[in-house]
Design a protein around this motif. Structure first.
Motif, PDB file in Angstrom:
ATOM      1  N   SER A  37       0.827  -1.205   0.000  1.00 56.18           N
ATOM      2  CA  SER A  37       0.000   0.000   0.000  1.00 56.18           C
ATOM      3  C   SER A  37       0.861   1.256   0.000  1.00 56.18           C
ATOM      4  O   SER A  37       1.961   1.282   0.555  1.00 56.18           O
ATOM      5  CB  SER A  37      -0.906   0.024   1.234  1.00 56.18           C
ATOM      6  OG  SER A  37      -1.786  -1.075   1.241  1.00 56.18           O
ATOM      7  N   ALA A  58      -8.390   0.677   9.268  1.00 56.62           N
ATOM      8  CA  ALA A  58      -7.438   1.023   8.207  1.00 56.62           C
ATOM      9  C   ALA A  58      -7.936   2.168   7.343  1.00 56.62           C
ATOM     10  O   ALA A  58      -7.151   3.027   6.922  1.00 56.62           O
ATOM     11  CB  ALA A  58      -7.148  -0.205   7.340  1.00 56.62           C
ATOM     12  N   LEU A  59      -9.244   2.196   7.060  1.00 53.14           N
ATOM     13  CA  LEU A  59      -9.800   3.232   6.185  1.00 53.14           C
ATOM     14  C   LEU A  59     -10.372   4.408   6.950  1.00 53.14           C
ATOM     15  O   LEU A  59     -10.807   5.388   6.336  1.00 53.14           O
ATOM     16  CB  LEU A  59     -10.893   2.628   5.293  1.00 53.14           C
ATOM     17  CG  LEU A  59     -10.475   1.492   4.360  1.00 53.14           C
ATOM     18  CD1 LEU A  59     -11.642   1.098   3.472  1.00 53.14           C
ATOM     19  CD2 LEU A  59      -9.280   1.892   3.511  1.00 53.14           C
ATOM     20  N   THR A 117     -14.629   5.382   0.645  1.00 54.09           N
ATOM     21  CA  THR A 117     -13.325   6.037   0.740  1.00 54.09           C
ATOM     22  C   THR A 117     -12.947   6.651  -0.605  1.00 54.09           C
ATOM     23  O   THR A 117     -13.350   6.158  -1.664  1.00 54.09           O
ATOM     24  CB  THR A 117     -12.220   5.061   1.179  1.00 54.09           C
ATOM     25  OG1 THR A 117     -11.018   5.786   1.424  1.00 54.09           O
ATOM     26  CG2 THR A 117     -11.953   4.007   0.119  1.00 54.09           C
ATOM     27  N   TRP A 164      -7.360  -0.771  -3.384  1.00 57.11           N
ATOM     28  CA  TRP A 164      -8.320  -1.345  -2.445  1.00 57.11           C
ATOM     29  C   TRP A 164      -8.395  -2.855  -2.610  1.00 57.11           C
ATOM     30  O   TRP A 164      -8.473  -3.602  -1.636  1.00 57.11           O
ATOM     31  CB  TRP A 164      -9.687  -0.714  -2.649  1.00 57.11           C
ATOM     32  CG  TRP A 164     -10.811  -1.423  -1.961  1.00 57.11           C
ATOM     33  CD1 TRP A 164     -11.942  -1.924  -2.542  1.00 57.11           C
ATOM     34  CD2 TRP A 164     -10.919  -1.732  -0.565  1.00 57.11           C
ATOM     35  NE1 TRP A 164     -12.738  -2.527  -1.604  1.00 57.11           N
ATOM     36  CE2 TRP A 164     -12.141  -2.416  -0.381  1.00 57.11           C
ATOM     37  CE3 TRP A 164     -10.104  -1.508   0.529  1.00 57.11           C
ATOM     38  CZ2 TRP A 164     -12.553  -2.887   0.860  1.00 57.11           C
ATOM     39  CZ3 TRP A 164     -10.513  -1.973   1.773  1.00 57.11           C
ATOM     40  CH2 TRP A 164     -11.721  -2.644   1.924  1.00 57.11           C
ATOM     41  N   VAL A 172      -3.529   4.119   3.986  1.00 52.87           N
ATOM     42  CA  VAL A 172      -4.280   3.380   4.994  1.00 52.87           C
ATOM     43  C   VAL A 172      -3.573   3.530   6.334  1.00 52.87           C
ATOM     44  O   VAL A 172      -2.372   3.804   6.400  1.00 52.87           O
ATOM     45  CB  VAL A 172      -4.407   1.875   4.642  1.00 52.87           C
ATOM     46  CG1 VAL A 172      -5.281   1.660   3.427  1.00 52.87           C
ATOM     47  CG2 VAL A 172      -3.018   1.244   4.441  1.00 52.87           C
ATOM     48  N   TRP A 186      -5.344  -4.404  -0.864  1.00 54.04           N
ATOM     49  CA  TRP A 186      -5.431  -4.382   0.602  1.00 54.04           C
ATOM     50  C   TRP A 186      -6.489  -5.366   1.090  1.00 54.04           C
ATOM     51  O   TRP A 186      -6.266  -6.091   2.065  1.00 54.04           O
ATOM     52  CB  TRP A 186      -5.770  -2.973   1.092  1.00 54.04           C
ATOM     53  CG  TRP A 186      -5.654  -2.850   2.579  1.00 54.04           C
ATOM     54  CD1 TRP A 186      -4.574  -2.419   3.287  1.00 54.04           C
ATOM     55  CD2 TRP A 186      -6.646  -3.207   3.553  1.00 54.04           C
ATOM     56  NE1 TRP A 186      -4.831  -2.475   4.640  1.00 54.04           N
ATOM     57  CE2 TRP A 186      -6.099  -2.959   4.834  1.00 54.04           C
ATOM     58  CE3 TRP A 186      -7.949  -3.703   3.478  1.00 54.04           C
ATOM     59  CZ2 TRP A 186      -6.799  -3.192   6.019  1.00 54.04           C
ATOM     60  CZ3 TRP A 186      -8.644  -3.944   4.651  1.00 54.04           C
ATOM     61  CH2 TRP A 186      -8.074  -3.679   5.905  1.00 54.04           C
TER      62      TRP A 186
END
Length: 555
Positions: A275, A370-371, A429, A437, A280, A440
């Motif tokens: 990432s 994380a988001l 997001t 995305w 994130v 992840w």
């Protein structure tokens, strides 16, 4: 002919299977509904009875007997813990992203309010800082006037979302960043601002040697510069400040972790997904622990009263899950059955059951943390592929395919990732692209679910060559892939298809009937017990009661 109802009350959903037992067991109907009142509660038993009656009436059936495994809920607690951040000494990253930026350069200087630029000694490098009260016209005018009088302005920071508007009115090309907390920045001794346009990454703030020179750092602070430089990779703009002293760090948060706790570090997920820095959250962990003792569950006698028919009690829900799952075509008796639920992962082999905390709920918590979104939004986002709102009426999926929407989304959703929800497309997001995305999400499923399944198999059945997934989690195609990738190419991973027709959700419900139907009068024959045991269940004559017919009825 006897019509049986198999009743499986789970933590999240309740499944019911209606079967006819004559020469063999035949599936007549099946249904499921959300569990009301919590697994093991009288309300959940009443809800299951209502589902059985509705299902029977809709198919014109009369229930003769039922099979049930009264078990308390296996609850897990999920929490987030913020980790101690890496030391950066007197250096602080003020921002590494902004709504808009302008310019293509780097500037270093003392932060000075725009209204005070006229008082600055000529030749001293400064960074002009405008609080929200100053509009773009006034900011640009004051900077232009100061530069004309010999003030050495190297960059402009503003609290308002007006970087481009300010830049278009400057007589000198300067890096401009907006959405900055100006009041907290003004006490700093020095500030560095870098902005890059197009696809160019930062050139100076990611260089620890440049940071040491620009901020006049000592030998002992070189490590702090390395940390700052590492954290700013993948950024297109950044603002770094130098304080007079190192800020007081909060004490690290410590949580007791039981032996069975499943701990997932968000930094590990981000590293596996490669990432972008800052896209994130990585400075946190999420973990699941088994909850404390539960109240005794509502028993078979209560279900018998609610249904008005005898209910055979089977004490081993795990054995029932295995018996039901092993009716899947194409598998062998040596396969390990893995039930993926909301709170736990159950790994059931021949004669062994391992229950581990950390399943769907932990994945939701990891996604939300994380988001930096709500858990309700994360619950939908984690499930499947997302789409990107290119315009209000054009979306692009993770494979690059575009399609027009019959109903436009809100203009505020443009550039956001959207996930399917009962109310329609849900934006969750704008920090990640569809490809980021996807990377992840798949990495999170490998770490959270795949890793937990591997732990269970190592304890319950090391060396296994076949794994059969059942339960609600098995409906997730990506989860099946995640488990398969974690276990490696030597292990076959598939989904249950109970009785060759019920899919993966009804393993326990069908297994209860398959076991109970072989036990006339509440006591199984020896040869039937042997047959059940060989199919994977760990059952003995004392594990079975018949509510309403047997002296030991109850639960």
């Amino acid at each position: 002919m006897t019509v049986w109802a198999g009743v499986d009350i789970g933590n999240s959903t309740t499944e019911v299977v209606l079967c006819r037992m004559d020469a063999e067991l035949t599936v007549l109907a099946s249904a499921r509904t959300p569990t009301r009142g919590g697994k093991g509660s009288p309300r959940a038993v009443q809800g299951a009875a209502q589902l059985v009656r509705r299902l029977a009436e809709s198919h014109g059936l009369v229930i003769d007997r039922a099979a049930f495994a009264p078990t308390p809920p296996v609850k897990s607690t999920v929490e987030q813990v913020q980790l101690e951040t890496r030391r950066t000494g007197r250096l602080t990253i003020v921002t590494r992203s902004a709504a808009t930026t302008a310019g293509d350069a780097v500037g270093v200087g003392q932060p000075v309010p725009v209204e005070c630029l006229g008082d600055v000694d000529p030749g001293r490098p400064v960074v002009a800082c405008a609080t929200a009260q100053w509009g773009y016209r006034e900011v640009a005018q004051r900077v232009n006037d100061a530069v004309a009088q010999g003030c050495k302005v190297t960059a402009v920071l503003t609290a308002n979302d007006e970087a481009v508007l300010v830049s278009n009115r400057l007589n000198t090309a300067l890096p401009v960043v907006d959405d900055v907390d100006i009041k907290s920045l003004l006490p700093a001794a020095r500030v560095a601002v870098e902005v890059r346009q197009g696809v160019a990454p930062l050139q100076h703030l990611t260089d620890p040697f440049w940071l040491v020179d620009a901020f006049g750092l000592g030998e002992a602070e070189r490590a702090d510069a390395r940390v700052i430089a590492d954290q700013l990779f993948d950024s297109a703009c950044a603002v770094v400040s130098l304080g007079d002293s190192e800020p007081v760090a909060a004490a690290p948060v410590v949580r007791p972790m039981g032996e069975s706790a499943h701990v997932v570090y968000l930094a590990d997920i981000a590293a596996q997904a490669n990432s972008r820095r800052g896209s994130v959250t990585v400075d946190s962990l999420v973990m699941a622990n088994m909850a404390g003792e539960q109240e005794p569950p509502a028993g078979a006698d209560e279900l018998a009263r609610a249904l008005g028919v005898p209910v055979t009690r089977v004490d081993s829900e795990a054995a029932a899950a295995r018996v039901g799952a092993l009716t899947t075509p194409g598998i062998t008796p040596e396969v390990v059955v893995v039930d993926v639920g909301g709170g736990t992962v159950d790994v059931v082999s021949d004669g062994s059951r391992i229950v581990l905390p950390g399943a769907g709920q932990l994945l939701t918590a990891a996604t939300a943390t994380a988001l930096d979104i709500s858990r309700s939004a994360a619950e939908y986002a984690k499930r499947a592929e997302a789409v990107t709102a290119v315009t209000v009426q054009i979306i692009e999926d993770e494979h690059g395919r575009r399609q027009f929407l019959d109903t436009p989304v809100s203009g505020r959703c443009s550039g956001w990732l959207l996930t399917a929800a009962p109310s329609g497309w849900l934006p969750f997001t704008s920090r990640l692209s569809g490809a980021e995305w996807r990377g992840w999400r798949l990495a999170a499923k490998r770490q959270v679910i795949g890793g937990n399944v591997m732990r269970g198999i190592e304890r319950a059945a090391p060396g296994v060559t076949g794994v059969l997934l059942v339960g609600g989690g098995a409906s997730d195609d990506e989860l099946v892939r995640a488990v398969s990738e974690q276990l490696g190419h030597e292990v076959s991973v598939g989904r249950g298809n109970v009785a060759g027709q019920l899919g993966h959700r009804f393993a326990v419900a069908y297994g209860l009937v398959a076991m109970a139907a072989q036990m006339p009068g509440g006591q199984p024959r020896d040869e039937e017990l042997d047959r059940v045991d060989r199919s994977g269940g760990s059952v003995n004559p004392h594990d079975v009661d018949v509510a309403g017919e047997h002296p030991r009825a109850g639960g």
